[in-house]
Scaffold this motif. Structure first.
Motif: not given
Ligand code: URA
Length: 274
Positions: A5-12
């Protein structure tokens, strides 16, 4: 871990920080690999394996192309000795450590953490190694443990801006804040010895079990703390050395501050001796 799944910037960013804290220091592929799905290695065979038997087996030995030549620990120690012995000043020593490429810790660190305080001070404090804050700022003992160390030193009239020099037994952050290995401390040792020679302090404090083991070759800080010993440098000089509890340990176990205070008083008395 097969994250698709794609991570949003904060999670990445949070994930990358977690990787860094866990000691991940190198990307070896562009896609995550599930090592468990490879199964157990194929049994040894004398005939050439068929393509079908190689399916689902891991590649024999991963081949990593190193940017720099990898040397043995003994060679690295010899290189460190030559580099350290050539240094006649703190500036030269700091530059030599910064240019040294043969301690494996360096590859995973943001900064070289050399020393902080007053060159030539009569008190030299040697800790275990940089943590996350030290790695970020390039200075030893600047995190919570460092703040406690500063307060401990202040209690006996010591301050890194006035009369104390602070350093470590390794100059790069061990991944995940683990204790440096014997090989890592051995490679850095010639630089530590040279720092002691250039400082020629009246007393050396070894903050924690790791510097005590690296410089005195003994283990068991609970028993050994508070007893003066000696460190001999390659030039033949001998320096009184006092193992004390590491301030990070005292943060976790404040009941031991009573013993640490006794050690600080012994240190103060030694520094007062003419
Ligand atoms: N702990 C150490 O031993 N050294 C530092 O520089 C910071 C924390």
């Amino acid at each position: 871990m097969a994250h698709t799944e794609q991570l949003d910037e904060q999670s990445a960013i949070a994930l990358l920080r977690w990787y860094a804290d866990m000691g991940v220091d190198e990307a070896v592929g562009t896609a995550p690999a599930d090592l468990y799905s490879w199964g157990s290695p194929a049994p040894e065979t004398t005939t050439a394996p068929q393509v079908s038997t190689l399916k689902n087996q891991p590649p024999a030995t991963p081949v990593f192309k190193a940017d720099t030549e990898i040397v043995s620990t003994d060679e690295a120690i010899e290189k460190a000795k030559r580099a350290a012995m050539a240094c006649e000043s703190y500036e030269a020593l700091e530059a030599a450590i910064d240019a040294f490429e043969d301690c494996p810790l360096k590859a995973g660190a943001k900064n070289t953490v050399f020393a902080d305080g007053v060159p030539g001070a009569d008190l030299l404090v040697i800790g275990e190694g940089p943590g996350r804050d030290e790695d970020r700022l390039g200075k030893p003992f600047v995190g919570r443990a460092g703040q406690l160390l500063d307060r401990m030193l202040a209690a006996i009239g010591r301050d890194r801006t006035e009369n104390t020099l602070i350093s470590n037994v390794v100059y790069w952050r061990p991944p995940g804040n683990r204790t440096p290995t014997q090989a890592e401390t051995a490679v850095c040792r010639p630089f530590v010895d040279r720092l002691i020679e250039l400082t020629a302090p009246k007393a050396i404090v070894l903050a924690g079990g790791a510097p005590m083991q690296a410089l005195l070759g003994i283990t068991g800080i609970m028993r050994a703390r508070g007893t003066w010993r000696e460190i001999e440098t390659p030039d033949g000089a001998r320096y009184p050395a006092l193992p004390i509890f590491h301030p990070a340990f005292l943060l976790r176990q404040p009941a031991n501050k009573r013993l640490a205070w006794a050690d600080l008083q012994a240190l103060e008395a030694k520094l007062r001796e003419s």
